[in-house]
Write a protein that holds these residues in place. Structure first.
Motif, short mmCIF file in Angstrom:
data_model
loop_
_atom_site.label_atom_id
_atom_site.label_comp_id
_atom_site.label_asym_id
_atom_site.label_seq_id
_atom_site.Cartn_x
_atom_site.Cartn_y
_atom_site.Cartn_z
N ILE A 1 0.95 -1.06 -0.12
CA ILE A 1 0.08 -0.11 0.01
C ILE A 1 1.04 1.24 0.16
CG2 ILE A 1 -1.79 1.24 1.34
CD1 ILE A 1 -2.67 -1.28 2.31
N VAL A 2 0.42 2.02 -0.83
CA VAL A 2 1.49 3.29 -1.03
C VAL A 2 0.61 4.62 -1.42
CG1 VAL A 2 3.41 4.48 -2.43
CG2 VAL A 2 3.27 2.00 -2.23
N SER A 3 1.11 5.80 -0.63
CA SER A 3 0.12 6.83 -0.74
C SER A 3 1.02 7.90 -1.59
CB SER A 3 -0.12 7.57 0.67
OG SER A 3 -0.68 6.71 1.16
N GLU A 4 0.31 8.93 -2.30
CA GLU A 4 1.00 9.95 -2.74
C GLU A 4 1.97 10.65 -1.72
OE1 GLU A 4 -1.23 13.50 -3.48
OE2 GLU A 4 -2.72 12.92 -2.18
N LEU B 1 -5.98 14.45 -6.53
CA LEU B 1 -5.58 15.74 -7.62
C LEU B 1 -6.31 16.86 -6.99
CD1 LEU B 1 -5.57 13.81 -10.83
CD2 LEU B 1 -3.68 14.27 -9.52
N SER B 2 -5.48 17.56 -6.00
CA SER B 2 -6.17 18.59 -5.33
C SER B 2 -5.93 20.05 -5.84
CB SER B 2 -5.96 18.68 -3.81
OG SER B 2 -4.55 18.64 -3.71
N PRO C 1 -15.07 12.16 -8.59
CA PRO C 1 -15.39 13.00 -10.08
C PRO C 1 -14.03 12.82 -10.94
CG PRO C 1 -14.80 14.55 -8.38
CD PRO C 1 -15.00 13.31 -7.53
N LEU C 2 -13.26 12.12 -10.49
CA LEU C 2 -11.78 12.04 -11.43
C LEU C 2 -12.13 11.55 -12.81
CD1 LEU C 2 -8.81 12.70 -11.38
CD2 LEU C 2 -8.42 10.34 -10.74
N ASP C 3 -11.79 12.39 -13.97
CA ASP C 3 -11.72 11.80 -15.19
C ASP C 3 -10.37 11.58 -15.48
OD1 ASP C 3 -12.17 11.14 -17.89
OD2 ASP C 3 -12.94 13.28 -18.33
N SER C 4 -9.94 10.38 -15.08
CA SER C 4 -8.59 9.98 -14.94
C SER C 4 -7.85 9.74 -16.21
CB SER C 4 -8.49 8.78 -14.06
OG SER C 4 -9.19 7.59 -14.76
N GLN C 5 -6.41 9.97 -16.15
CA GLN C 5 -5.77 9.69 -17.34
C GLN C 5 -4.21 8.99 -16.69
OE1 GLN C 5 -4.47 11.91 -21.26
NE2 GLN C 5 -3.09 12.67 -19.73
N LEU C 6 -4.09 7.86 -17.33
CA LEU C 6 -2.84 7.11 -16.94
C LEU C 6 -1.82 7.14 -17.86
CD1 LEU C 6 -4.14 3.89 -15.11
CD2 LEU C 6 -3.13 5.91 -13.92
N ARG C 7 -0.51 7.16 -17.44
CA ARG C 7 0.75 7.38 -18.57
C ARG C 7 1.65 6.55 -17.61
NH1 ARG C 7 4.73 11.64 -19.69
NH2 ARG C 7 5.39 11.20 -21.63
N VAL C 8 2.41 5.55 -18.44
CA VAL C 8 3.63 4.97 -17.86
C VAL C 8 4.83 5.12 -18.74
CG1 VAL C 8 4.49 2.52 -17.46
CG2 VAL C 8 2.18 3.01 -17.06
N ALA D 1 -10.89 18.32 -3.49
CA ALA D 1 -10.33 17.44 -2.39
C ALA D 1 -11.23 16.12 -2.59
CB ALA D 1 -10.98 18.17 -0.96
N ARG D 2 -12.04 16.10 -3.69
CA ARG D 2 -12.77 14.65 -3.89
C ARG D 2 -12.08 14.10 -5.07
NH1 ARG D 2 -17.52 14.08 -5.29
NH2 ARG D 2 -17.92 12.20 -4.06
N HIS D 3 -11.15 14.56 -5.62
CA HIS D 3 -10.53 13.93 -6.93
C HIS D 3 -9.66 13.11 -6.35
CE1 HIS D 3 -12.74 17.18 -9.50
NE2 HIS D 3 -12.14 16.44 -10.51
#
Length: 590
Positions: free
Chosen positions: A347-350, A370-371, A401-408, A455-457
């Protein structure tokens, strides 16, 4: 009751054998059928029309056996420590019925009057949802949710369309009501205190299933809108407001239909049932991580919301047959589903002190917010050569509500291995799969596609090695045998990441007298994607109860793999699935 039967013509005149049979059938059922001398009366499209006056029970026994139909509960919410009278809305041909509920701390008492229940909750009952099914000796309803809250539940008092008619609410409380007609507005009066954040959260479309798209407003006595909320939790609104002084304000709720109709104006219906949490005390909006590995402990969970104390006592209810684990803060409003992984994970946090967080090993669960504008959260980890990995983000499915984008990317040269912003059309949680050609350090980047931030993203990303897997699903949570004592259950089979094993699918938990004819899902062809499982009941038995549909690798597989059991699921809500299905075998009619 009159029924107009339209039958395709198969004869040229009423003197033929088929016409005589039809006349005989009509006579036995007291059917009035009109015939022309040259044949049956025909429509322009060539149909034969007969006017039928019958009792459905005589003509169509499969239709006549009226079914239990549970649509919703009203009120849709009950408070802990109380016994509440609840109306079960739907159709109940035989009363009393029986009830089954997934929580041991919820007692459902069937009252004398049709549709009337009492729901009894101890003072220490956890908030959340109870899933309830009603059934008689011949049929069963679907599972229907009933909200459970720790504050008092207060019903709207009509009329409350205008500010002067508003229903008064003493905070904290749960208001509930129904927008029963077009252009209806429900209004509540609240007293707010300076320095404490006011939170009002509507539950209607999610998780109650009300087909409404609600809007909430906070207004002053002149009707000036101070704050408006829409589509904050799915299409349900959540209003957050910080008053600059002590004052009296009004909360208004109105709605549009879930599916737009083109009609201008607010909508209303008996199905537009809602509940609103209102408080200026501690409120849990969500907890992280959203997804828990098997090795997680209570201290791994962190709550987020408003007016939270510096020290808190988190409570974790156990998962039930129909619900994931629920986490809440003692003596406060708000709770969160947390789903479980079938394996351990780090388990890892930002990171708060560095540009990136580090996962010591995989699999891992990475969580954060993402605040701020242009926020990008980063996680670095070591990837092994030639292994394929999958990063799956969770946010929207948990009403965030996050409209997420992932990038690796490769850390060494900045080259991109994968990018994704939607797992599929209309599903805004991202999934990225990638392979490193050599042992290397990779970086996962989490951002919002449209730079949304608050605060909710919030999110949790699960990173695992991609392995062959299979998922079985069914479209209903309950099934019933027909007059022949049989039922065929379609089972959808999703083979993922190269899963090519032959499966034997069967039913478990059935009593004696009910047999499931096991079916094989081959690695290729039509049965690789779906099969029909047939259940056959002896005519001498009746049954109401749970069962499961399972799959195992066929006998020619190695013994270790053959021991693995895959269980079919039915989705109740986005993150709520059940493996426990219901079967009805009506008693045979003499």
């Amino acid at each position: 009751m009159q029924i107009e039967l339209k039958l395709r013509p198969t004869v040229a005149s009423p003197s033929s054998g088929r016409a005589q049979a039809l006349q005989s059938f009509a006579a036995r059922l007291h059917v009035s059928a009109r015939f022309k001398p040259d044949g049956l009366r025909r429509t322009a499209k060539g149909s034969i029309i007969a006017t039928v006056s019958i009792l459905l029970g005589l003509a169509f026994p499969t239709l006549a056996a009226a079914q239990v139909q549970l649509d919703r509960f009203y009120p849709p919410v009950v408070s802990v420590g109380n016994t509440t009278t609840v109306k079960a809305e739907g159709k109940f041909p035989k009363w009393p019925v029986k009830a089954v509920v997934d929580r041991d701390d919820v007692e459902v008492i069937i009252e004398k009057d049709s549709g009337q229940l009492s729901v009894k909750l101890p003072a220490d009952a956890a908030p959340g949802i109870a899933w309830i099914r009603l059934f008689d000796d011949a049929s069963a309803s679907k599972l229907v949710p009933l909200l459970i809250e720790s504050a008092a539940a207060i019903e709207e008092v009509e009329p409350n369309q205008k500010i002067a008619e508003a229903t008064p609410i003493s905070l904290p409380a749960i208001a509930y009501g129904r927008l029963a007609k077009s252009n209806e507005i429900d209004t509540y009066r609240v007293q707010l205190k300076q320095g404490q954040t006011f939170v009002a959260t509507t539950f209607a479309n999610r998780p109650l299933g009300s087909p409404m798209d609600a809007v909430m407003q906070l207004v002053d006595e002149q009707g000036n809108v101070l704050s408006q909320a829409d589509d904050d939790r799915g299409i349900d609104p959540q209003l957050v407001y910080e008053p600059e002084e002590d004052r009296e304000l009004w909360v208004r709720i109105f709605a549009f239909p879930e599916v737009p109709t083109g009609t201008i104006g607010y909508a209303g219906s008996a199905t537009f049932v809602y509940s609103i949490r209102m408080t200026q005390d501690a409120y849990v909006d969500h907890v992280l991580p959203l997804v828990l590995p098997e090795n997680a402990v209570a201290s791994d969970t962190t709550p987020y919301g408003w007016n939270l104390p510096p020290k808190y006592d988190l409570h974790h209810s156990v998962a039930t047959d129909h619900s994931a684990r629920i986490t809440h803060l003692a003596a406060s409003l708000g709770w969160q589903w947390q789903t479980s992984l079938p394996h351990d994970a780090v388990i890892v946090s930002e990171s708060q002190d560095s540009d990136f967080a580090i996962a010591a090993s995989l699999p891992c669960v990475f969580s954060g917010h993402l605040s701020e504008a242009n926020d990008v959260d980063r996680l670095r980890f070591q990837a092994q050569p030639a292994k394929r990995y999958r990063a799956e983000l969770h946010s929207r499915a948990f009403d965030l509500p996050l409209d997420s984008q992932l990038r690796v990317i490769h850390v060494a040269d900045g080259s991109e291995l994968a990018r994704n912003d939607d797992v599929s059309r209309g599903q805004y949680d991202s999934v990225a799969e990638f392979t490193a050609n050599e042992a290397s350090e990779l970086e996962l980047q989490v951002s919002d596609l449209v730079d949304g931030h608050s605060a909710r993203h919030a999110y949790s990303v699960v990173i695992t090695e991609v392995l062959p897997a299979v998922e079985l699903t069914v479209s209903e949570d309950h099934f019933a045998t027909g007059k022949e004592g049989t039922v065929e259950i379609p089972v959808a089979i999703a083979r993922k990441h190269g899963f090519d094993q032959e499966l034997t699918i069967s039913a478990e938990g059935l009593p004696e007298g009910i047999k499931a004819e096991s079916v094989v899902s081959e690695s290729k062809g039509d049965t690789s994607k779906s099969v029909k499982l047939k259940l056959v009941a002896d005519k001498t038995i009746s049954f109401q109860g749970p069962f499961r549909i399972t799959a195992r690798l066929t006998a020619n597989a190695d013994k270790t793999a053959a021991a693995i059991t895959y269980t079919a699921i039915h989705s109740l809500r986005d993150v709520v699935t059940t493996q426990s299905l219901w079967l009805t075998v009506p008693a045979a009619k003499e």
